[in-house]
Design a protein around this motif. Structure first.
Motif, PDB file in Angstrom:
ATOM      1  N   THR A  12       0.847  -1.203   0.000  1.00  0.00           N
ATOM      2  CA  THR A  12       0.000   0.000   0.000  1.00  0.00           C
ATOM      3  C   THR A  12       0.875   1.242   0.000  1.00  0.00           C
ATOM      4  N   ILE A  13       0.541   2.188  -0.836  1.00  0.00           N
ATOM      5  CA  ILE A  13       1.309   3.439  -0.878  1.00  0.00           C
ATOM      6  C   ILE A  13       1.056   4.201   0.428  1.00  0.00           C
ATOM      7  N   TYR A  77      -5.547   5.982   4.396  1.00  0.00           N
ATOM      8  CA  TYR A  77      -4.466   5.222   5.026  1.00  0.00           C
ATOM      9  C   TYR A  77      -3.498   6.144   5.754  1.00  0.00           C
ATOM     10  N   TYR A 103      -8.132  -2.171   1.159  1.00  0.00           N
ATOM     11  CA  TYR A 103      -8.125  -3.611   0.869  1.00  0.00           C
ATOM     12  C   TYR A 103      -8.823  -4.418   1.957  1.00  0.00           C
ATOM     13  N   LEU A 124      -3.548   1.347  -6.698  1.00  0.00           N
ATOM     14  CA  LEU A 124      -3.894   0.011  -6.195  1.00  0.00           C
ATOM     15  C   LEU A 124      -3.359  -1.093  -7.101  1.00  0.00           C
TER      16      LEU A 124
HETATM   17  C1  LIG Z   1      -3.630  10.985  -4.939  1.00  0.00           C
HETATM   18  S1  LIG Z   1      -4.319  10.996  -3.307  1.00  0.00           S
HETATM   19  C2  LIG Z   1      -6.021  11.445  -3.618  1.00  0.00           C
HETATM   20  C3  LIG Z   1      -6.713  12.020  -2.411  1.00  0.00           C
HETATM   21  C4  LIG Z   1      -8.182  12.429  -2.664  1.00  0.00           C
HETATM   22  N1  LIG Z   1      -8.985  11.331  -3.122  1.00  0.00           N
HETATM   23  C5  LIG Z   1      -8.231  13.564  -3.643  1.00  0.00           C
HETATM   24  O1  LIG Z   1      -8.653  13.324  -4.794  1.00  0.00           O
HETATM   25  O2  LIG Z   1      -7.854  14.684  -3.291  1.00  0.00           O
HETATM   26  C6  LIG Z   1      -4.435   9.263  -2.984  1.00  0.00           C
HETATM   27  C7  LIG Z   1      -4.962   8.955  -1.590  1.00  0.00           C
HETATM   28  O3  LIG Z   1      -5.294   7.582  -1.507  1.00  0.00           O
HETATM   29  C8  LIG Z   1      -4.882   7.085  -0.257  1.00  0.00           C
HETATM   30  N2  LIG Z   1      -4.682   5.635  -0.388  1.00  0.00           N
HETATM   31  C9  LIG Z   1      -3.904   5.002  -1.294  1.00  0.00           C
HETATM   32  N3  LIG Z   1      -3.987   3.663  -1.120  1.00  0.00           N
HETATM   33  C10 LIG Z   1      -4.840   3.451  -0.065  1.00  0.00           C
HETATM   34  C11 LIG Z   1      -5.337   2.299   0.607  1.00  0.00           C
HETATM   35  N4  LIG Z   1      -4.968   1.074   0.227  1.00  0.00           N
HETATM   36  N5  LIG Z   1      -6.179   2.467   1.631  1.00  0.00           N
HETATM   37  C12 LIG Z   1      -6.578   3.725   2.019  1.00  0.00           C
HETATM   38  N6  LIG Z   1      -6.140   4.861   1.425  1.00  0.00           N
HETATM   39  C13 LIG Z   1      -5.285   4.724   0.387  1.00  0.00           C
HETATM   40  C14 LIG Z   1      -3.605   7.848   0.037  1.00  0.00           C
HETATM   41  O4  LIG Z   1      -3.269   7.824   1.417  1.00  0.00           O
HETATM   42  C15 LIG Z   1      -3.942   9.235  -0.493  1.00  0.00           C
HETATM   43  O5  LIG Z   1      -4.543  10.049   0.480  1.00  0.00           O
END
Ligand SMILES: C[S@@+](CC[C@H](N)C(=O)[O-])C[C@H]1O[C@@H](n2cnc3c(N)ncnc32)[C@H](O)[C@@H]1O
Ligand SMILES: [Zn+2]
Length: 302
Positions: A12-13, A77, A103, A124
């Motif tokens: 996970t990032i 996350y 996930y 993802l």
């Molecule tokens: C590019 S940012 C987009 C944030 C928001 N959706 C927006 O459009 O402003 C990606 C977000 O997805 C979250 N994220 C990525 N993989 C995740 C996971 N497996 N579970 C929960 N959050 C995740 C990251 O922590 C981050 O805040």
């Protein structure tokens, strides 16, 4: 043997501590994309919702769009990004802030009638697993508004045909252009959604005017308005770099499970809560609720 909660969670990032808001959005020349995405969402979001969740909500960039809804859950996350969201929206009792992983969502089956996920699928590595989770937490008739990065966008096609650069935009497999950043072919995403049982209702093709020359020439608000006019007529071609879809779970609008949470360790429904500590009576796992944020990423040691 019950393996609930013991599945391997895909890599996970981690945005923890990142300056995503300042470094990607504020003053970074993305006013057009932000406005165009908001137009798409305004058209795709339902008018009412009893309980909705935005997955990967980050710092709550889009949270003002959820004003009409009865309960709004923002999950991410990254605790540090959610703290930013909590500072802006925490005064509103309808908002719930949850650190967790898409996930393995800490929510009960059928807990929501609306799910939104924007700019997250591209991180993802196992999108189908995440989509199964989204299906699980939605009630019958529930809606998922999903955005994904389109590998078969107009610019990528031209670059590939004219310069032979970049991944083949016509091949179905996801393209990982940098680690944990994937572009998806529309047919691949729609195939996954169909396999999982979602029914596609609407598509919008967004940010097709993302060209440096155009962005220099025209104000972002005008570009976004033009984008808004193009989103539906160009949707069948799916040539924009960002595609929004609205899909639903088949069936009549079902009841929501009264309990919001399920234990991310053993999957028992309904957690106990007292004085900033949340726990599962079934398996004994504990988590914190600190400064208005539930944290299911870092279990408390027992
Ligand atoms: C590019 S940012 C987009 C944030 C928001 N959706 C927006 O459009 O402003 C990606 C977000 O997805 C979250 N994220 C990525 N993989 C995740 C996971 N497996 N579970 C929960 N959050 C995740 C990251 O922590 C981050 O805040
Ligand atoms: Zn448990």
């Amino acid at each position: 043997m019950c393996l609930a909660g013991q599945d391997r969670v895909p890599v996970t990032i981690d945005y923890e501590g990142s300056q995503y808001r300042a470094e990607f959005w504020e003053g970074q020349g993305r006013e057009y994309e932000n406005a165009a995405e908001r137009i798409a969402l305004r058209h795709l979001l339902p008018r009412t919702s009893r309980r909705m969740v935005e997955l990967g909500a980050g710092f709550g960039r889009l949270a003002d769009l959820y004003a009409p809804y009865e309960q709004v859950v923002l999950l991410d996350y990254s605790r540090s990004l959610l703290e930013d969201a909590q500072q802006r929206w925490g005064h509103d009792p309808r908002f719930v802030f949850v650190v967790g992983n898409i996930y393995d969502l800490p929510f009960a089956d059928s807990a929501f009638d609306t799910t939104v996920m924007v700019r997250v699928l591209h991180h993802l590595v196992e999108p189908q697993r995440a989509l199964h989770e989204m299906r699980r937490i939605l009630t019958g008739g529930g809606e998922l508004i999903l955005e994904y990065a389109n590998k078969r966008n107009l610019k990528a096609i031209l670059r590939y045909l004219l310069q032979r650069r970049g991944a083949n935009p016509f091949s179905l497999e996801p393209w990982e252009f940098v680690p944990l950043n994937f572009d998806f072919h529309p047919r691949h995403v729609e195939g996954l959604l169909g396999e999982i049982g979602f029914v596609l209702h609407q598509r919008r093709s967004v940010s097709i005017l993302r060209l440096p020359a155009l962005k220099r020439l025209l104000p972002a608000s005008l570009l976004a308005r033009l984008d808004g006019f193009l989103q539906v007529p160009t949707a069948p071609l799916r040539l924009g770099p960002s595609i929004f879809v609205r899909v639903t779970v088949p069936g009549e609008r079902g009841e929501l499970t009264p309990s919001l949470f399920r234990c991310p360790s053993c999957h028992a429904v309904g957690l106990q809560e007292d004085g900033g500590v949340v726990w599962c009576a079934a398996c004994g796992q504990h988590w914190s609720r600190r400064d208005g944020i539930y944290d299911f990423k870092n279990p408390l040691t027992r």
